[in-house]
Design a protein around this motif. Structure first.
Motif, PDB file in Angstrom:
ATOM      1  N   TYR A 105       3.819  -1.196  -9.701  1.00  0.00           N
ATOM      2  CA  TYR A 105       2.850  -1.969 -10.500  1.00  0.00           C
ATOM      3  C   TYR A 105       3.515  -2.800 -11.582  1.00  0.00           C
ATOM      4  CZ  TYR A 105       2.351   1.725 -14.238  1.00  0.00           C
ATOM      5  OH  TYR A 105       2.543   2.621 -15.265  1.00  0.00           O
ATOM      6  N   THR A 137       0.834  -1.215   0.000  1.00  0.00           N
ATOM      7  CA  THR A 137       0.000   0.000   0.000  1.00  0.00           C
ATOM      8  C   THR A 137       0.859   1.251   0.000  1.00  0.00           C
ATOM      9  OG1 THR A 137      -1.711  -1.198   1.224  1.00  0.00           O
ATOM     10  CG2 THR A 137      -1.872   1.194   1.183  1.00  0.00           C
ATOM     11  N   ARG A 181       5.252   4.550  -7.929  1.00  0.00           N
ATOM     12  CA  ARG A 181       4.051   3.738  -8.166  1.00  0.00           C
ATOM     13  C   ARG A 181       4.223   2.869  -9.417  1.00  0.00           C
ATOM     14  NH1 ARG A 181       1.579   8.757  -7.446  1.00  0.00           N
ATOM     15  NH2 ARG A 181       0.525   8.691  -9.487  1.00  0.00           N
ATOM     16  N   ALA A 197      -1.518  -2.098 -12.433  1.00  0.00           N
ATOM     17  CA  ALA A 197      -0.962  -3.433 -12.174  1.00  0.00           C
ATOM     18  C   ALA A 197      -1.774  -4.497 -12.925  1.00  0.00           C
ATOM     19  CB  ALA A 197      -0.962  -3.727 -10.675  1.00  0.00           C
ATOM     20  N   LEU A 251      -4.925  -7.249  -5.053  1.00  0.00           N
ATOM     21  CA  LEU A 251      -5.380  -6.144  -5.891  1.00  0.00           C
ATOM     22  C   LEU A 251      -6.867  -5.864  -5.670  1.00  0.00           C
ATOM     23  CD1 LEU A 251      -3.498  -6.861  -9.258  1.00  0.00           C
ATOM     24  CD2 LEU A 251      -2.895  -5.213  -7.468  1.00  0.00           C
ATOM     25  N   THR A 270      -3.188   2.706  -9.246  1.00  0.00           N
ATOM     26  CA  THR A 270      -2.053   1.792  -9.343  1.00  0.00           C
ATOM     27  C   THR A 270      -2.529   0.348  -9.462  1.00  0.00           C
ATOM     28  OG1 THR A 270      -0.811   3.355  -7.966  1.00  0.00           O
ATOM     29  CG2 THR A 270       0.186   1.207  -8.338  1.00  0.00           C
ATOM     30  N   VAL A 271      -3.615   0.020  -8.798  1.00  0.00           N
ATOM     31  CA  VAL A 271      -4.207  -1.317  -8.949  1.00  0.00           C
ATOM     32  C   VAL A 271      -4.576  -1.563 -10.405  1.00  0.00           C
ATOM     33  CG1 VAL A 271      -6.232  -2.728  -8.439  1.00  0.00           C
ATOM     34  CG2 VAL A 271      -5.045  -1.539  -6.587  1.00  0.00           C
ATOM     35  N   VAL A 310      -4.056   4.762  -5.060  1.00  0.00           N
ATOM     36  CA  VAL A 310      -3.968   3.314  -4.849  1.00  0.00           C
ATOM     37  C   VAL A 310      -4.825   2.591  -5.893  1.00  0.00           C
ATOM     38  CG1 VAL A 310      -4.445   1.418  -3.260  1.00  0.00           C
ATOM     39  CG2 VAL A 310      -3.478   3.556  -2.391  1.00  0.00           C
ATOM     40  N   PHE A 325       1.929   1.865  -3.457  1.00  0.00           N
ATOM     41  CA  PHE A 325       0.795   2.167  -4.333  1.00  0.00           C
ATOM     42  C   PHE A 325       0.247   3.576  -4.099  1.00  0.00           C
ATOM     43  CE2 PHE A 325      -1.176  -1.921  -6.221  1.00  0.00           C
ATOM     44  CZ  PHE A 325       0.076  -2.430  -6.514  1.00  0.00           C
ATOM     45  N   GLU A 326       0.448   4.124  -2.904  1.00  0.00           N
ATOM     46  CA  GLU A 326      -0.071   5.449  -2.603  1.00  0.00           C
ATOM     47  C   GLU A 326       1.021   6.529  -2.615  1.00  0.00           C
ATOM     48  OE1 GLU A 326      -1.835   5.189   1.278  1.00  0.00           O
ATOM     49  OE2 GLU A 326       0.097   4.907   2.302  1.00  0.00           O
TER      50      GLU A 326
END
Length: 253
Positions: free
Chosen positions: A50, A35, A46, A89, A71, A85-86, A82, A38-39
């Motif tokens: 990913y 996390t 980021r 990914a 995810l 980025t998910v 976040v 991702f943040e």
């Protein structure tokens, strides 16, 4: 200090560290470190995170269910970065295994923040370039969605595949030729221009446009194609005058 403020050697080391930490986090089902990456406010941190997820997914079959579950959990996060980025990914995974991540794009298209929605567009582009069949099949079902932004995003997302293989996306673009929303229509015209200036592409585009029945839309697209051959003259195969001449000789309208 941000990513590109670092010397190259330190950037490479940081990328390796992020990859190792992401792998450990996935192996131990610890979300905290994942996390945090991702943040991160730095786009390139980021991105490193990913892209690492994509590589880990492809090279570690045993971790694939864990990665998807992780995810899915992070897609519910309140921070749009976040969720963005998910989606990115998932796009890395979808270049090889679209079926496993399709549901992320089904949800991401409707995210309340524009950044995850833009990540869907970017992901469609990168997945469609290398894994076109399932991605374009998925995109097709949204071409006539009631939300004009969904239609526009799909039109924009399939563009990159069309720059090398316009024949793959022209049938989908054709379905939008009578769209009444200016924003969708403008994107459609833009995409037609973007897929027409590389080697062999103009001929394919012009031949297909002859089958379209919205003559005003086609006229606007032809004007865009001609303009693109000037704006991208350093990259276009033909000069603007050669493009004009080809259109005059091969488009009967």
């Amino acid at each position: 200090m941000e990513f590109y403020d670092l010397p190259k050697a330190e950037r490479l080391q940081l990328v390796a560290t992020i990859h190792n930490n992401m792998l450990t986090g996935l192996q131990t089902a610890q979300l905290q470190q994942i996390t945090a990456y991702f943040e991160d406010k730095d786009t390139y941190i980021r991105k490193s995170a990913y892209t690492s997820v994509g590589r880990i997914y492809i090279s570690n079959n045993n971790l694939q269910p864990v990665i998807i579950q992780t995810l899915e959990a992070l897609l519910k996060h309140t921070d749009f970065k976040v969720r963005q980025t998910v989606i990115n990914a998932a796009g890395e995974i979808g270049k090889k295994d679209f079926g496993a991540v399709q549901h992320f794009f089904d949800k991401g298209l409707f995210d309340p923040h524009h950044s995850p929605r833009n990540a869907v567009i970017g992901s469609i582009k990168k997945m469609g370039e290398v894994n076109p069949t399932p991605v374009l099949q998925w995109a097709k079902k949204y071409l006539h969605h009631e939300d004009k932004e969904i239609r526009r995003e799909i039109c924009h997302g399939i563009e990159l595949r069309g720059r090398k293989y316009p024949q793959d996306i022209l049938p989908l673009l054709k379905e939008l030729q009578h769209d009444k929303t200016a924003r969708v229509r403008n994107t459609l015209v833009h995409v037609i221009g973007q897929i027409a200036y590389k080697k062999g592409c103009l001929q394919t585009v012009i031949a297909h446009l002859q089958t379209w029945d919205n003559k005003q839309l086609v006229a606007d697209a032809l004007a865009e194609i001609i303009d693109v051959h000037d704006r991208y003259k350093n990259f276009a195969v033909l000069t603007q005058e050669e493009a004009k001449e080809y259109i005059r000789g091969n488009y009967p309208g």
